[in-house]
Design a protein around this motif. Sequence first.
Motif, PDB file in Angstrom:
ATOM      1  N   HIS A  32      -5.992  -1.876  20.883  1.00  0.00           N
ATOM      2  CA  HIS A  32      -5.582  -1.750  19.483  1.00  0.00           C
ATOM      3  C   HIS A  32      -6.140  -0.478  18.867  1.00  0.00           C
ATOM      4  N   LEU A  33      -5.397   0.044  17.904  1.00  0.00           N
ATOM      5  CA  LEU A  33      -5.972   1.022  16.981  1.00  0.00           C
ATOM      6  C   LEU A  33      -6.047   0.374  15.604  1.00  0.00           C
ATOM      7  N   LEU A  34      -7.195   0.518  14.958  1.00  0.00           N
ATOM      8  CA  LEU A  34      -7.348   0.084  13.568  1.00  0.00           C
ATOM      9  C   LEU A  34      -7.327   1.369  12.741  1.00  0.00           C
ATOM     10  N   ILE A  35      -6.293   1.529  11.930  1.00  0.00           N
ATOM     11  CA  ILE A  35      -6.105   2.785  11.196  1.00  0.00           C
ATOM     12  C   ILE A  35      -6.230   2.536   9.698  1.00  0.00           C
ATOM     13  N   GLU A  36      -7.133   3.266   9.062  1.00  0.00           N
ATOM     14  CA  GLU A  36      -7.295   3.144   7.607  1.00  0.00           C
ATOM     15  C   GLU A  36      -6.941   4.468   6.942  1.00  0.00           C
TER      16      GLU A  36
ATOM     17  N   GLU B 129       0.893   7.539  -2.850  1.00  0.00           N
ATOM     18  CA  GLU B 129       0.623   8.615  -1.894  1.00  0.00           C
ATOM     19  C   GLU B 129       0.233   8.034  -0.527  1.00  0.00           C
ATOM     20  N   LEU B 130      -0.563   6.970  -0.542  1.00  0.00           N
ATOM     21  CA  LEU B 130      -1.003   6.363   0.729  1.00  0.00           C
ATOM     22  C   LEU B 130       0.171   5.718   1.456  1.00  0.00           C
ATOM     23  N   TYR B 131       1.082   5.100   0.700  1.00  0.00           N
ATOM     24  CA  TYR B 131       2.246   4.505   1.361  1.00  0.00           C
ATOM     25  C   TYR B 131       3.108   5.578   2.027  1.00  0.00           C
ATOM     26  N   LYS B 132       3.206   6.733   1.360  1.00  0.00           N
ATOM     27  CA  LYS B 132       3.925   7.851   1.993  1.00  0.00           C
ATOM     28  C   LYS B 132       3.266   8.235   3.321  1.00  0.00           C
ATOM     29  N   GLU B 133       1.930   8.326   3.291  1.00  0.00           N
ATOM     30  CA  GLU B 133       1.205   8.677   4.522  1.00  0.00           C
ATOM     31  C   GLU B 133       1.399   7.607   5.596  1.00  0.00           C
ATOM     32  N   ALA B 134       1.369   6.350   5.150  1.00  0.00           N
ATOM     33  CA  ALA B 134       1.533   5.247   6.108  1.00  0.00           C
ATOM     34  C   ALA B 134       2.894   5.345   6.798  1.00  0.00           C
ATOM     35  N   GLU B 135       3.919   5.720   6.036  1.00  0.00           N
ATOM     36  CA  GLU B 135       5.247   5.902   6.651  1.00  0.00           C
ATOM     37  C   GLU B 135       5.213   6.967   7.732  1.00  0.00           C
ATOM     38  N   GLN B 136       4.473   8.053   7.442  1.00  0.00           N
ATOM     39  CA  GLN B 136       4.353   9.109   8.454  1.00  0.00           C
ATOM     40  C   GLN B 136       3.653   8.587   9.710  1.00  0.00           C
ATOM     41  N   VAL B 137       2.633   7.750   9.504  1.00  0.00           N
ATOM     42  CA  VAL B 137       1.927   7.175  10.654  1.00  0.00           C
ATOM     43  C   VAL B 137       2.889   6.299  11.464  1.00  0.00           C
ATOM     44  N   TYR B 138       3.682   5.486  10.767  1.00  0.00           N
ATOM     45  CA  TYR B 138       4.687   4.664  11.465  1.00  0.00           C
ATOM     46  C   TYR B 138       5.627   5.554  12.276  1.00  0.00           C
ATOM     47  N   GLY B 139       5.995   6.693  11.698  1.00  0.00           N
ATOM     48  CA  GLY B 139       6.884   7.630  12.392  1.00  0.00           C
ATOM     49  C   GLY B 139       6.272   8.123  13.698  1.00  0.00           C
ATOM     50  N   VAL B 140       4.985   8.408  13.661  1.00  0.00           N
ATOM     51  CA  VAL B 140       4.290   8.857  14.879  1.00  0.00           C
ATOM     52  C   VAL B 140       4.248   7.727  15.907  1.00  0.00           C
ATOM     53  N   LEU B 141       3.969   6.517  15.436  1.00  0.00           N
ATOM     54  CA  LEU B 141       3.762   5.387  16.360  1.00  0.00           C
ATOM     55  C   LEU B 141       5.064   4.954  17.047  1.00  0.00           C
ATOM     56  N   GLU B 142       6.201   5.298  16.422  1.00  0.00           N
ATOM     57  CA  GLU B 142       7.500   4.963  17.034  1.00  0.00           C
ATOM     58  C   GLU B 142       7.643   5.506  18.447  1.00  0.00           C
TER      59      GLU B 142
ATOM     60  N   LYS C 224     -10.302   5.049  -4.619  1.00  0.00           N
ATOM     61  CA  LYS C 224     -10.013   3.741  -5.228  1.00  0.00           C
ATOM     62  C   LYS C 224      -9.076   2.884  -4.385  1.00  0.00           C
ATOM     63  N   GLN C 225      -8.260   3.528  -3.541  1.00  0.00           N
ATOM     64  CA  GLN C 225      -7.236   2.780  -2.817  1.00  0.00           C
ATOM     65  C   GLN C 225      -7.384   2.956  -1.320  1.00  0.00           C
ATOM     66  N   ASN C 226      -6.946   1.925  -0.562  1.00  0.00           N
ATOM     67  CA  ASN C 226      -6.850   2.114   0.885  1.00  0.00           C
ATOM     68  C   ASN C 226      -5.796   1.204   1.489  1.00  0.00           C
ATOM     69  N   ILE C 227      -5.363   1.591   2.656  1.00  0.00           N
ATOM     70  CA  ILE C 227      -4.385   0.831   3.433  1.00  0.00           C
ATOM     71  C   ILE C 227      -4.969   0.673   4.831  1.00  0.00           C
ATOM     72  N   LEU C 228      -4.849  -0.543   5.380  1.00  0.00           N
ATOM     73  CA  LEU C 228      -5.419  -0.789   6.711  1.00  0.00           C
ATOM     74  C   LEU C 228      -4.351  -1.395   7.613  1.00  0.00           C
ATOM     75  N   MET C 229      -4.210  -0.826   8.799  1.00  0.00           N
ATOM     76  CA  MET C 229      -3.227  -1.396   9.729  1.00  0.00           C
ATOM     77  C   MET C 229      -3.830  -1.554  11.125  1.00  0.00           C
ATOM     78  N   LEU C 230      -3.431  -2.645  11.775  1.00  0.00           N
ATOM     79  CA  LEU C 230      -3.882  -2.912  13.140  1.00  0.00           C
ATOM     80  C   LEU C 230      -2.674  -2.739  14.062  1.00  0.00           C
ATOM     81  N   VAL C 231      -2.801  -1.794  14.992  1.00  0.00           N
ATOM     82  CA  VAL C 231      -1.662  -1.432  15.831  1.00  0.00           C
ATOM     83  C   VAL C 231      -1.926  -1.824  17.290  1.00  0.00           C
ATOM     84  N   PRO C 232      -1.164  -2.801  17.832  1.00  0.00           N
ATOM     85  CA  PRO C 232      -1.374  -3.210  19.222  1.00  0.00           C
ATOM     86  C   PRO C 232      -0.574  -2.331  20.201  1.00  0.00           C
ATOM     87  N   PHE C 233      -1.202  -1.930  21.277  1.00  0.00           N
ATOM     88  CA  PHE C 233      -0.560  -1.079  22.294  1.00  0.00           C
ATOM     89  C   PHE C 233      -0.478  -1.826  23.623  1.00  0.00           C
TER      90      PHE C 233
END
Lengths: 473, 473
Positions: free
Chosen positions: B290-294, B302-315, B230-239
């Motif tokens: 770019h990476l497009l991560i969904e 729960e997804l926001y928690k996961e997104a935080e973990q992804v941000y942690g990796v991208l740091e 039912k839910q999703n989060i989408l982020m575009l990450v420029p490298f």
Amino acid sequence: MSFNALTPELLVAFEAIVGPAHVLTAQRAEAAATADAYADYGRDHTEDFHFAPDVVLRPGSAEEIGQIMRLCHENRLPVTPRGAGTGLSGGALPIHHGVVLSTERLNKILEIDERNLQATVEPGVINEVFQNAVKEVGLFYPPDPASKGSCSLGGNLAHSSGGPKAVKYGTTKDYVLNLQVVLPTGDIIWTAANTLKNSTGYNLTQLMVGSEGTLGIITKVVFRLLPFPKQNILMLVPFRKEEEAADAVSAVFRAGIIPSGMEFMEREAIAWSSDYLKIPLTLPEDIRAHLLIELDGQDLDELYKEAEQVYGVLEHYDVGEILLADTAAQKDDLWKIRRNIGNSVRYNSVYKEEDTVVPRAELPTLLKGVKEIGARYGFKSVCYGHAGDGNLHVNIIRGELSDEMWNVGLRQPISEIFELCVKLGGTISGEHGIGLVQKGYIGIALKEANINLMRGIKQVFDPHGILNPGKIF
Amino acid sequence: MSFNALTPELLVAFEAIVGPAHVLTAQRAEAAATADAYADYGRDHTEDFHFAPDVVLRPGSAEEIGQIMRLCHENRLPVTPRGAGTGLSGGALPIHHGVVLSTERLNKILEIDERNLQATVEPGVINEVFQNAVKEVGLFYPPDPASKGSCSLGGNLAHSSGGPKAVKYGTTKDYVLNLQVVLPTGDIIWTAANTLKNSTGYNLTQLMVGSEGTLGIITKVVFRLLPFPKQNILMLVPFRKEEEAADAVSAVFRAGIIPSGMEFMEREAIAWSSDYLKIPLTLPEDIRAHLLIELDGQDLDELYKEAEQVYGVLEHYDVGEILLADTAAQKDDLWKIRRNIGNSVRYNSVYKEEDTVVPRAELPTLLKGVKEIGARYGFKSVCYGHAGDGNLHVNIIRGELSDEMWNVGLRQPISEIFELCVKLGGTISGEHGIGLVQKGYIGIALKEANINLMRGIKQVFDPHGILNPGKIF
């Protein structure tokens, strides 16, 4: 197919390939006082069958297996590949005698690739050994047959074994990326590449998986892995009506929940196993069946939310007191009970196990049909299995049945059970394979045109028909 | 293989089977002023190829296809099956002319079985039509190729198509339970049963999937479905460095997160597509990829928690400002850009698309190698793809390349790219298939013994070699 017999010259040639220590015969075993261990190579976990091999070979590499197969191909000697011998359909029984080729020495985990979430292993590795090894680095290999402590990954591949976790994670076939295979002619191939996707020619990988050792001998496997799910919740739900237990299975999925385990056990199954294990379990008189439901994931709060939804679904059924396992020890006990049903049945009586499978919503109809057929023909059955997959193990108990009934008379009711499966959109084996014991029923599941295609494929791989002859069809 | 030509008698026989309205020829199309539409049956989305069929048949049922195939088998007339013609490897091109057999009229969703989370459909149904139909009842069919709005499920099956969601949910092959297939001889079979597990003989289902219309014509499919997330989060990450983008892919998985989309786009890919679509996108000078991560699931917290973990990796990487899509419209735009890269490249220039795939951690090495080979041979490439699967689409741009270089000279560098894939544990097609255009390179990916097995299987299914001749090998 006509085969040749083992000759002294071939025995010498085998010794040159694998070394004398790894060429076993009845005479040598007798001399070394290892006759019992040798006899084990002639049986598996299927009923009480035994067939004596002419020779047992324990090669140490794919190259040695290639040389063995070339010799056997040229000399038309039958070869029965063997993993750990825990199969339930007689796939490892050397019914044409000849060579038993054991993969027991190919038992190394060659690489756990944490970067790619992959592992390369040999087929003789025990399922649970592999599971534990990848778990140590935070990874997860889900397929977990009841015999996981003793079955080999090669055997799992031969039958595309499932287990409780298949309902969420799929069966063995869903974790195989690439296989090294020795063909019956002795050629060694890799079936694919170490990639998650592959559209490069026909899918030889999935043709090998589930082919029950009739198309080639798997000598290396590249598995994909998942991150290990850190949390789980386990609940045991008692039902006052078997059919309601089976019906509730579908209802949980319809609510949008995919449990990591969804096991059905009728009263007898859980009673026999807890007795056998001496694990005490309260079992009120009016309880007819249980569901063992596991939820897993990375976040416990999330799992509790899901558990609440499951409770919401179960409210609509006539259930007893739900046991939510509190401790790791309690969870272990519940799983041990589930995993040992087969052993407890075997401990009580010789039995025939039918590995019926239907679309999951048809489970109540199948269960009712099995009991009705049993009543009509006068046999008792203990039923349990992976309800989330619609996979019901029907254990027909020998008990006081006559030899005549056991060996011949049961064919008719078993056929009726299988016909019911097919009528319901299912088939005659979900995860145990056809092997020897279900071969006579294959025509119920497969049309002549299908069998002809399979025979044609067999002929392409194994022109002399030497590899695991007399199995499947 | 030698084939016979279409005769007037066969034309009459075809009319009797499918009805005159569904038998198209060049002459009839000319007369009806539908020559353009007719010509389309001779091309797909692969470069600028065109091959004229002798006749196009549009049957309405498996039975009609059975009758057609029997006639073609007896008369050794080549048949090229065709879905929606969006393939990228030339699989639907009638290179031997003869019959083009279009499944366009087999376009019905026959049943959505909510109790069993299954659906039965015909092969001509468009992927997105099916996705939307099951979504309406809360169910989910994940495979979603870039062309989902126009490609057919039959074509998806022919190549085991993937798409962005394959990284979490697998490709088409992972959703097929059972197939109704018309064999080249005209026989109609079902490959399996409507069950989640099946150990009943060889896996004919997975042999059909990915066989690119060379073994049979799929006429019905039973798919398994999932509850819709039912839910999703989408982020575009420029490298700022392409290789870091590719490297971050692996790091996210190692952190225990399985995204539902993990797409890689190099600067040119995203720039061309946003220009083509006229969707404005800020693209600072120093951004190279770019990476497009969904992330998807049932619970937004729960997804926001996961997104935080992804941000942690991208740091740990040199990234620009991460765009977290706020609205459904913004998400749609980002996915539209990703999905239209192929179209934008096609709009700019003729191109060759190579569907390279490697274990995901090898992606940086592959990308570097592709660029190095391009520099050495003087061609430009636009690279993007399903980074989570290690699946990199390399679009070689025609630009100012000479006919000689385009038609002949590129063979060597393409071979080098494919050799690099294989060296890295990968292969030459992840989801587009071999078809016509990669056929010349199949020897890089497959050994002679593998190809011989495949040829043997082809011979079993299609003794006269009439079905989609000249494809794969």
